[in-house]
Design a protein around this motif. Structure first.
Motif, short mmCIF file in Angstrom:
data_model
loop_
_atom_site.label_atom_id
_atom_site.label_comp_id
_atom_site.label_asym_id
_atom_site.label_seq_id
_atom_site.Cartn_x
_atom_site.Cartn_y
_atom_site.Cartn_z
N THR A 12 1.09 -1.19 -0.07
CA THR A 12 -0.05 0.42 0.05
C THR A 12 0.76 1.11 -0.16
O THR A 12 0.38 2.50 -0.45
CB THR A 12 -0.31 0.07 1.08
N ASP A 13 2.40 0.85 0.50
CA ASP A 13 2.49 2.54 0.30
C ASP A 13 4.41 1.93 0.70
O ASP A 13 5.32 1.14 1.05
CB ASP A 13 2.87 2.91 1.80
N PRO A 14 5.00 2.26 -0.35
CA PRO A 14 6.85 1.74 -0.66
C PRO A 14 7.30 2.29 0.17
O PRO A 14 9.02 2.14 0.36
CB PRO A 14 6.68 2.46 -2.75
N GLY A 15 6.71 3.44 0.91
CA GLY A 15 7.89 4.30 1.76
C GLY A 15 9.37 4.86 0.57
O GLY A 15 8.24 5.45 0.32
N THR A 16 10.28 5.05 2.21
CA THR A 16 11.17 6.32 1.81
C THR A 16 11.78 5.75 -0.36
O THR A 16 12.12 6.24 -1.01
CB THR A 16 11.93 6.69 2.21
N ALA A 66 3.87 -11.68 3.16
CA ALA A 66 4.23 -10.78 2.22
C ALA A 66 5.87 -9.87 2.04
O ALA A 66 6.30 -9.57 3.46
CB ALA A 66 3.76 -9.64 1.46
N PHE A 67 7.07 -9.79 1.49
CA PHE A 67 8.29 -9.26 1.78
C PHE A 67 7.90 -7.98 0.39
O PHE A 67 7.46 -8.39 -0.36
CB PHE A 67 9.09 -10.11 2.08
N VAL A 68 8.31 -6.99 0.61
CA VAL A 68 9.60 -6.28 -0.13
C VAL A 68 11.15 -5.99 0.16
O VAL A 68 11.38 -6.19 1.28
CB VAL A 68 8.72 -4.88 -0.37
N LYS A 69 11.96 -5.79 -0.71
CA LYS A 69 13.31 -5.34 0.06
C LYS A 69 13.27 -4.12 -1.16
O LYS A 69 12.78 -3.90 -2.07
CB LYS A 69 14.21 -6.34 -1.20
N ASP A 70 14.22 -3.19 -0.59
CA ASP A 70 14.59 -1.65 -0.77
C ASP A 70 15.64 -1.97 -1.55
O ASP A 70 16.60 -2.56 -1.56
CB ASP A 70 14.61 -0.58 0.18
N SER A 71 16.08 0.18 -1.80
CA SER A 71 16.93 -0.22 -2.94
C SER A 71 18.52 -0.51 -1.91
O SER A 71 19.72 0.07 -2.48
CB SER A 71 17.02 1.27 -2.93
N LEU A 72 18.31 0.28 -0.74
CA LEU A 72 19.17 0.28 0.38
C LEU A 72 19.67 -2.30 1.08
O LEU A 72 20.57 -2.06 1.19
CB LEU A 72 19.19 0.21 1.56
N GLY A 73 18.70 -2.69 0.07
CA GLY A 73 18.64 -4.39 0.25
C GLY A 73 17.86 -4.78 1.93
O GLY A 73 18.10 -5.89 1.61
#
Length: 199
Positions: A12-16, A66-73
């Motif tokens: 719902t919100d990808p964050g920063t 459920a998981f997401v991985k951000d650009s910081l790993g």
């Protein structure tokens, strides 16, 4: 044996930070993400997504999130939930007879879902007992189409007795077991006596 399951989540919100991967992480213990297996879903934006978890062990609790991985790993998890796998036997439909004959009748059935396992045998059982005790089996052999592409199957029952109620049921067998359709019935037509007039 093994089975599969479809699981999903909603971002719902990808964050920063930019999301570079999303999907489901699963394992055999409630210790995710430690020892968990990541299965990536298509897309990276917000919204719902699903993945298919394959080769799951039978009769085993499966924990997933459920998981997401951000650009910081960094991997971010949703709530961990669980289910227990079971063998998925074929689901089968028995079709009603619409026009029974006197000595022969065609009956039809269909594998509604083979759950990805090839059908090794399909057919019917029929008889005059409502519970099909002592029924006559009619094996039609393996399904002619690959798993996932099920087609109706039929057979002609003969010889039958006129004016008799018969019960019948479709079945299908895969590596996971045998599934059965509903027991239905039909009554054969009576014998028609010729009408003859002497003039």
């Amino acid at each position: 044996g093994a089975t599969s399951a479809v699981c999903g989540g909603t971002l719902t919100d990808p964050g920063t930070y930019t999301i570079i991967e999303r999907g489901i992480i699963w394992g055999l213990a409630d210790t995710l993400p430690t020892g968990g297996i990541r299965v990536s879903a298509s897309g990276l934006g917000t919204g719902s997504f699903t993945v298919t978890l394959k080769s799951l062990p039978i009769d085993t609790p499966i924990f997933f999130a459920a998981f997401v991985k951000d650009s910081l790993g960094v991997i971010h998890l949703g709530t961990t939930v669980s289910f227990t796998t079971t063998l998925q036997i074929p689901t089968v439909t028995t079709y009603p007879v619409t026009d029974p004959g006197r000595l022969t009748t065609t009956i039809d059935g269909k594998v509604s879902n083979d759950f990805g396992e090839p059908i090794t045998d399909q057919g019917f059982a029929y008889g005059t007992d409502p519970a099909l005790e002592g029924a006559t089996p009619v094996s039609l052999g393996a399904a002619p189409t690959p798993s996932g592409f099920v087609e109706p199957f039929s057979t002609i029952l003969t010889p039958l007795t006129v004016a008799t109620k018969y019960y019948f049921q479709a079945y299908a067998t895969s590596a996971n077991g045998t599934g059965y359709g509903e027991i239905l019935s039909f009554t054969t037509k009576i014998a028609v006596i010729p009408v003859l007039t002497t003039i």
